[in-house]
Design a protein around this motif. Structure first.
Motif, PDB file in Angstrom:
ATOM      1  N   PRO A 262       0.907  -1.162   0.381  1.00  9.42           N
ATOM      2  CA  PRO A 262       0.142   0.000   0.267  1.00  9.42           C
ATOM      3  C   PRO A 262       0.672   0.980   0.262  1.00  9.42           C
ATOM      4  CG  PRO A 262      -0.559  -1.525   1.902  1.00  9.42           C
ATOM      5  CD  PRO A 262       1.208  -2.285   1.297  1.00  9.42           C
ATOM      6  N   GLU A 263       0.393   2.833  -0.592  1.00 13.39           N
ATOM      7  CA  GLU A 263       0.933   3.618  -1.003  1.00 13.39           C
ATOM      8  C   GLU A 263       1.985   4.289   0.161  1.00 13.39           C
ATOM      9  OE1 GLU A 263      -1.386   6.801  -2.126  1.00 13.39           O
ATOM     10  OE2 GLU A 263       0.149   8.008  -2.049  1.00 13.39           O
ATOM     11  N   GLY A 264       1.436   3.383   1.121  1.00 17.12           N
ATOM     12  CA  GLY A 264       2.085   3.824   3.316  1.00 17.12           C
ATOM     13  C   GLY A 264       3.122   3.120   2.796  1.00 17.12           C
ATOM     14  N   TYR A 265       2.873   2.327   3.043  1.00 20.77           N
ATOM     15  CA  TYR A 265       4.280   1.211   3.487  1.00 20.77           C
ATOM     16  C   TYR A 265       5.159   1.591   2.253  1.00 20.77           C
ATOM     17  CZ  TYR A 265       1.759  -1.796   6.332  1.00 20.77           C
ATOM     18  OH  TYR A 265       0.995  -2.349   7.562  1.00 20.77           O
ATOM     19  N   ARG A 266       5.059   1.810   0.794  1.00 17.09           N
ATOM     20  CA  ARG A 266       5.857   1.825   0.059  1.00 17.09           C
ATOM     21  C   ARG A 266       6.411   3.309   0.268  1.00 17.09           C
ATOM     22  NH1 ARG A 266       1.828   1.283  -3.558  1.00 17.09           N
ATOM     23  NH2 ARG A 266       1.526   3.408  -4.634  1.00 17.09           N
ATOM     24  N   LYS A 267       6.206   4.050   0.605  1.00 16.44           N
ATOM     25  CA  LYS A 267       6.704   5.917   1.104  1.00 16.44           C
ATOM     26  C   LYS A 267       7.843   5.534   2.070  1.00 16.44           C
ATOM     27  CE  LYS A 267       3.735   9.344   0.443  1.00 16.44           C
ATOM     28  NZ  LYS A 267       2.021   9.960   0.138  1.00 16.44           N
ATOM     29  N   ASP A 268       7.192   3.795   3.214  1.00 14.50           N
ATOM     30  CA  ASP A 268       7.997   4.413   4.136  1.00 14.50           C
ATOM     31  C   ASP A 268       9.159   3.382   3.614  1.00 14.50           C
ATOM     32  OD1 ASP A 268       6.705   5.185   6.060  1.00 14.50           O
ATOM     33  OD2 ASP A 268       5.404   3.749   6.392  1.00 14.50           O
ATOM     34  N   GLY A 269       9.248   2.959   2.507  1.00 23.94           N
ATOM     35  CA  GLY A 269      10.890   2.041   2.652  1.00 23.94           C
ATOM     36  C   GLY A 269      10.231   0.119   2.577  1.00 23.94           C
ATOM     37  N   TRP A 270       9.118  -0.469   2.071  1.00 25.07           N
ATOM     38  CA  TRP A 270       8.884  -1.986   2.000  1.00 25.07           C
ATOM     39  C   TRP A 270       8.880  -2.250   0.407  1.00 25.07           C
ATOM     40  CZ3 TRP A 270       7.784  -5.464   6.746  1.00 25.07           C
ATOM     41  CH2 TRP A 270       7.860  -4.423   7.328  1.00 25.07           C
ATOM     42  N   LYS A 271       9.512  -2.875   0.629  1.00 19.24           N
ATOM     43  CA  LYS A 271       9.644  -3.683  -1.085  1.00 19.24           C
ATOM     44  C   LYS A 271       9.023  -5.480  -1.031  1.00 19.24           C
ATOM     45  CE  LYS A 271      13.563  -0.612  -2.376  1.00 19.24           C
ATOM     46  NZ  LYS A 271      14.723  -0.679  -1.515  1.00 19.24           N
ATOM     47  N   GLY A 491      -2.679  -5.857  -2.605  1.00 19.31           N
ATOM     48  CA  GLY A 491      -1.534  -5.186  -1.274  1.00 19.31           C
ATOM     49  C   GLY A 491      -1.995  -5.215   0.395  1.00 19.31           C
ATOM     50  N   GLU A 492      -3.142  -4.850   0.354  1.00 17.60           N
ATOM     51  CA  GLU A 492      -3.313  -4.875   1.879  1.00 17.60           C
ATOM     52  C   GLU A 492      -3.413  -6.014   2.861  1.00 17.60           C
ATOM     53  OE1 GLU A 492      -4.013  -1.613   2.680  1.00 17.60           O
ATOM     54  OE2 GLU A 492      -5.222  -0.632   0.260  1.00 17.60           O
ATOM     55  N   ASN A 493      -2.836  -6.562   2.438  1.00 16.73           N
ATOM     56  CA  ASN A 493      -2.071  -8.133   2.699  1.00 16.73           C
ATOM     57  C   ASN A 493      -0.660  -8.327   2.875  1.00 16.73           C
ATOM     58  OD1 ASN A 493      -4.541  -9.379   1.950  1.00 16.73           O
ATOM     59  ND2 ASN A 493      -3.263 -10.744   0.463  1.00 16.73           N
ATOM     60  N   LEU A 494      -0.382  -6.586   2.831  1.00 20.87           N
ATOM     61  CA  LEU A 494       0.836  -7.032   3.461  1.00 20.87           C
ATOM     62  C   LEU A 494       0.871  -6.838   4.509  1.00 20.87           C
ATOM     63  CD1 LEU A 494       3.860  -6.223   3.209  1.00 20.87           C
ATOM     64  CD2 LEU A 494       3.889  -4.049   2.088  1.00 20.87           C
ATOM     65  N   ARG A 495      -0.480  -5.931   5.660  1.00 21.59           N
ATOM     66  CA  ARG A 495      -0.744  -5.453   6.881  1.00 21.59           C
ATOM     67  C   ARG A 495      -0.526  -6.529   7.478  1.00 21.59           C
ATOM     68  NH1 ARG A 495      -2.561  -0.296   6.967  1.00 21.59           N
ATOM     69  NH2 ARG A 495      -3.012   0.555   4.595  1.00 21.59           N
ATOM     70  N   LEU A 526      -3.577  -0.200  10.575  1.00 21.48           N
ATOM     71  CA  LEU A 526      -4.951   0.239   9.852  1.00 21.48           C
ATOM     72  C   LEU A 526      -5.466   1.350   8.797  1.00 21.48           C
ATOM     73  CD1 LEU A 526      -7.202  -2.077  12.017  1.00 21.48           C
ATOM     74  CD2 LEU A 526      -6.075  -2.438   9.534  1.00 21.48           C
ATOM     75  N   GLU A 527      -4.015   2.167   9.068  1.00 23.94           N
ATOM     76  CA  GLU A 527      -3.409   3.060   8.481  1.00 23.94           C
ATOM     77  C   GLU A 527      -4.102   3.399   7.055  1.00 23.94           C
ATOM     78  OE1 GLU A 527       0.486   3.591  10.886  1.00 23.94           O
ATOM     79  OE2 GLU A 527      -1.901   2.915  11.786  1.00 23.94           O
ATOM     80  N   GLY A 528      -4.352   4.415   6.617  1.00 27.91           N
ATOM     81  CA  GLY A 528      -4.607   5.139   4.875  1.00 27.91           C
ATOM     82  C   GLY A 528      -6.325   3.433   4.707  1.00 27.91           C
ATOM     83  N   LEU A 529      -6.550   2.896   5.417  1.00 29.85           N
ATOM     84  CA  LEU A 529      -7.335   1.754   5.476  1.00 29.85           C
ATOM     85  C   LEU A 529      -9.183   2.531   6.027  1.00 29.85           C
ATOM     86  CD1 LEU A 529      -7.382  -0.629   3.882  1.00 29.85           C
ATOM     87  CD2 LEU A 529      -7.007  -1.927   6.056  1.00 29.85           C
ATOM     88  N   SER A 530     -10.009   1.835   5.010  1.00 29.11           N
ATOM     89  CA  SER A 530     -11.083   2.487   5.448  1.00 29.11           C
ATOM     90  C   SER A 530     -11.397   1.815   6.016  1.00 29.11           C
ATOM     91  CB  SER A 530     -11.734   3.194   4.655  1.00 29.11           C
ATOM     92  OG  SER A 530     -12.235   3.009   3.629  1.00 29.11           O
ATOM     93  N   LEU A 531     -11.651   0.666   7.399  1.00 29.64           N
ATOM     94  CA  LEU A 531     -11.692  -0.359   7.643  1.00 29.64           C
ATOM     95  C   LEU A 531     -12.740   0.064   8.661  1.00 29.64           C
ATOM     96  CD1 LEU A 531     -11.857  -3.685   7.237  1.00 29.64           C
ATOM     97  CD2 LEU A 531      -9.674  -3.412   8.547  1.00 29.64           C
ATOM     98  N   ASP A 532     -13.697   0.065   9.338  1.00 31.43           N
ATOM     99  CA  ASP A 532     -14.888  -0.016  10.324  1.00 31.43           C
ATOM    100  C   ASP A 532     -14.367  -0.649  11.373  1.00 31.43           C
ATOM    101  OD1 ASP A 532     -16.995  -1.269  10.541  1.00 31.43           O
ATOM    102  OD2 ASP A 532     -17.670  -0.463   8.766  1.00 31.43           O
ATOM    103  N   LYS A 533     -14.730  -0.197  13.291  1.00 32.84           N
ATOM    104  CA  LYS A 533     -14.450  -1.515  14.336  1.00 32.84           C
ATOM    105  C   LYS A 533     -15.055  -2.645  13.898  1.00 32.84           C
ATOM    106  CE  LYS A 533     -13.303  -0.347  18.710  1.00 32.84           C
ATOM    107  NZ  LYS A 533     -14.372  -0.481  19.845  1.00 32.84           N
ATOM    108  N   ALA A 534     -16.139  -1.813  13.531  1.00 35.01           N
ATOM    109  CA  ALA A 534     -17.105  -3.971  13.698  1.00 35.01           C
ATOM    110  C   ALA A 534     -17.023  -4.535  12.954  1.00 35.01           C
ATOM    111  CB  ALA A 534     -18.742  -3.066  13.359  1.00 35.01           C
ATOM    112  N   THR A 535     -16.119  -4.257  11.223  1.00 32.77           N
ATOM    113  CA  THR A 535     -15.354  -5.153  10.873  1.00 32.77           C
ATOM    114  C   THR A 535     -13.976  -5.481  11.009  1.00 32.77           C
ATOM    115  OG1 THR A 535     -15.940  -3.333   8.636  1.00 32.77           O
ATOM    116  CG2 THR A 535     -14.503  -5.240   7.959  1.00 32.77           C
TER     117      THR A 535
END
Ligand code: OXD
Ligand code: MN
Length: 590
Positions: A262-271, A491-495, A526-535
């Motif tokens: 995800p974008e935030g991870y890419r910016k932080d340098g994850w590959k 891509g979110e599976n990286l979390r 979960l930053e940058g992901l719109s996932l509510d608490k119930a989900t």
């Protein structure tokens, strides 16, 4: 004499006597040989040229409409002792199976060329690699084997040095489903496949050798041959952890292996680094860790669903020098499948596209492409020693019950998690789609021997000095009450992988539950992901009653492998069942 190895010469000559080809061609694996085969297949219609401006070096093959997937009911594993095949395999007496196959192969290559393909599964200089020779009358198979394996001269030289190889005999025959069998003889290290040209049935290096035969070989030699992708996750500090993950066919292994952070991870340098997307051979190294190689050299991926959204790396991998099988075609002759923009004009059978006929591309349509074309291809993928594995992941398509992620408390519990794996069936094999079935370690169609013995083999790796990977189970496919997926996936599976790595490094506390350790509150980023608490609660919920029923079902399933079911695994199932009962009682009396 085309080989200096007498056993190879003799076998090729015996096969020629049986099948009576017009010509024999020993494959050298050169580019010139590949191009000559392509020209020949374009001339006789086996291949159709695609748009060479947009897709240079890309071709389309349309298979016989009845020959589009693996055929598990026609795939046999025949051991000297029939019991060794286990209830997980279809089997037959060895002598009867040979007689049946000899009758099918008798004279079947008359008027055709017989190709002899020496190949190596794994880097050519790796001690973990194993070689084979496939004999086939299909140029399409030769071209695909060129992409999927290290084939030709170097492999033949290794075979001649080592003096051993897996023997694979294949003929497309008449493509008659009534005369189609894929038979394995693990004790003889041989495979015979008749009547199908489909990859999983005909590219014998892949499922037949690298899984069914290799799993048997691995058991006798102390290693593991698994239906797993291998992916490297590099953190911003430049440290890479390698993860091996087993999912049933068409459940997203290729997507996970080529994940884009995800974008935030890419910016932080994850590959993310791709080592393999389907098969993993692992062996303990001198330091007690498991080291893995990908025995394949290419990807035989499912086309539908591959898009810029799901897997941009795969899309750029297949933009050139790719063989497509059973995809649709656009007005300007580009390959097309459901999930891509644009519109098809011709369906996978070559008919004008009509939605009334079903999907334009066959749901199991495929691409065959060299792994080297993948933008995230790992520089370590060719390492002779393999890559050290930090975590093993099991997963399946489970619409309910199984949480997004859980960690096994130890190796034995991990083996239980793998053995208990279940998943909804997909189009990669013929038969009903969407039916839940147990698929231990995603190896139900591929384990070349009795599952009871296989579980015992897995358990045997837990011995003094072993530094085994942590084991996890994931479920990207859990659905909410509205029938929609709860987790965005891709891509979110990286979390989720990041949490696993934190557990491996001792940096996440986790929350223990009777079924395993789950992420503690706040541990999944979960930053940058719109996932509510119930989900999120839904994704990580442990439904006690549901799990008690699941444990009972797992117990029954394991019993189906007795008397070869290891007592240790049975005891582990009982332990988890008791832990669930105890928690239930505590909750009731609280
Ligand atoms: C595959 C399969 O093709 O598992 O990888 O069917
Ligand atoms: Mn597979």
């Amino acid at each position: 004499m085309a080989s200096t190895l007498e056993a190879l010469e003799r076998w090729v000559s015996d096969v020629a006597t049986l099948t009576r080809p017009a010509k024999i061609h020993w494959c050298d694996g050169s580019e010139a040989e590949y191009q000559a085969l392509v020209r020949q297949m374009l001339a006789d219609g086996t291949l159709v040229e695609l748009n060479q401006q947009t897709h240079p070096g890309c071709y389309l093959h349309r298979s016989h409409p009845s020959d589009v997937a693996r055929v598990e009911h026609l795939t046999l594993v025949c051991h000297r002792d029939e019991q060794d095949a286990g209830p997980n395999n279809h089997t037959m007496d060895v002598t009867a199976a040979h007689a049946k196959m000899d009758a099918l192969f008798d004279g079947c290559m008359q008027g055709r060329t017989m190709y002899v393909i020496p190949y190596c599964m794994g880097p050519i200089d790796s001690p973990l690699s194993r070689c084979g020779v496939e004999i086939t009358d299909s140029p399409y198979v030769v071209a695909n084997m060129k992409i999927m394996t290290r084939m030709g001269k170097a492999a033949q030289e290794r075979i001649e040095r080592e003096g051993r190889f897996v023997k694979g005999l294949h003929s497309t025959g008449e493509l008659d489903p009534e005369r189609r069998f894929i038979v394995h003889f693990p004790d003889e290290l041989s495979i015979q496949s008749y009547g199908s040209g489909y990859g999983g049935n005909a590219l014998l290096g892949k499922k037949c050798h690298a899984l069914r035969i290799a799993s048997h070989q691995a058991r006798t030699e102390g290693w593991l041959a698994e239906h797993m992708l291998i992916v490297g996750i590099e953190n911003p500090q430049g440290e890479t952890h390698y993860i091996a993950a087993a999912f049933p066919s068409a459940c997203g292994k290729t997507n996970l292996a080529m994940l884009i952070p995800p974008e935030g991870y890419r910016k932080d340098g994850w590959k993310v680094w791709t080592v393999g997307d389907d098969i993993c051979w692992m062996r303990p190294g001198a330091d007690g860790r498991l080291y893995a190689i990908n025995p394949e050299a290419g990807f035989f991926g499912v086309a539908p669903g591959t898009s810029d959204n799901s897997n941009p790396n795969a899309l750029s991998t297949i933009a050139r020098d790719t063989i497509f099988t059973n995809v649709a075609v656009t007005a300007d002759n580009q390959p097309w499948w459901e999930g891509l923009p644009g519109t098809p004009v011709t369906d996978w059978q070559g008919r004008p596209y009509d939605a009334a006929n079903g999907p334009a591309a066959h749901p199991n349509s495929r691409f065959t492409v060299s792994a080297k074309q993948c933008p995230t291809w790992s520089p370590k993928a060719e390492d002779a020693q393999g890559v050290p594995i930090s975590a093993i992941v099991f997963g399946g398509r489970r619409p309910s019950l199984l949480p997004l992620v859980m960690e096994a408390r130890d190796w034995t519990h991990g083996v239980l998690m793998g053995a208990a794996m279940g998943s909804e069936t997909t189009a990669a094999a013929t038969g009903a789609v969407g039916v839940l079935r147990r698929d231990s370690m995603a190896m139900k169609p591929f384990c070349g021997y009795h599952y009871g013995d296989y579980f015992a083999h897995w358990l045997s790796f837990d011995k003094p000095g072993a530094q085994l990977p942590k084991v996890f189970h994931v479920n990207w496919f859990r659905k909410g009450k509205d029938g929609k997926f709860l987790w965005p996936g891709f891509g979110e599976n990286l979390r989720v992988l990041e949490w696993m790595i934190a557990r491996v490094e001792g940096k996440a506390r986790g929350e223990e539950t009777p079924i395993g350790t789950l992420p503690a509150t706040g541990e999944l980023k979960l930053e940058g992901l719109s996932l509510d608490k119930a989900t999120l609660t839904g994704l990580l919920e442990v439904d006690h009653a549901g799990w008690q029923a699941e444990l009972a079902a797992i117990g029954e399933y394991l019993d189906s492998f007795s008397p070869r079911m290891p007592a240790k695994l049975h005891a582990e199932q009982q332990r988890v069942a008791r832990a669930l009962d105890t928690t239930e009682r505590k909750v009731a009396t609280a």
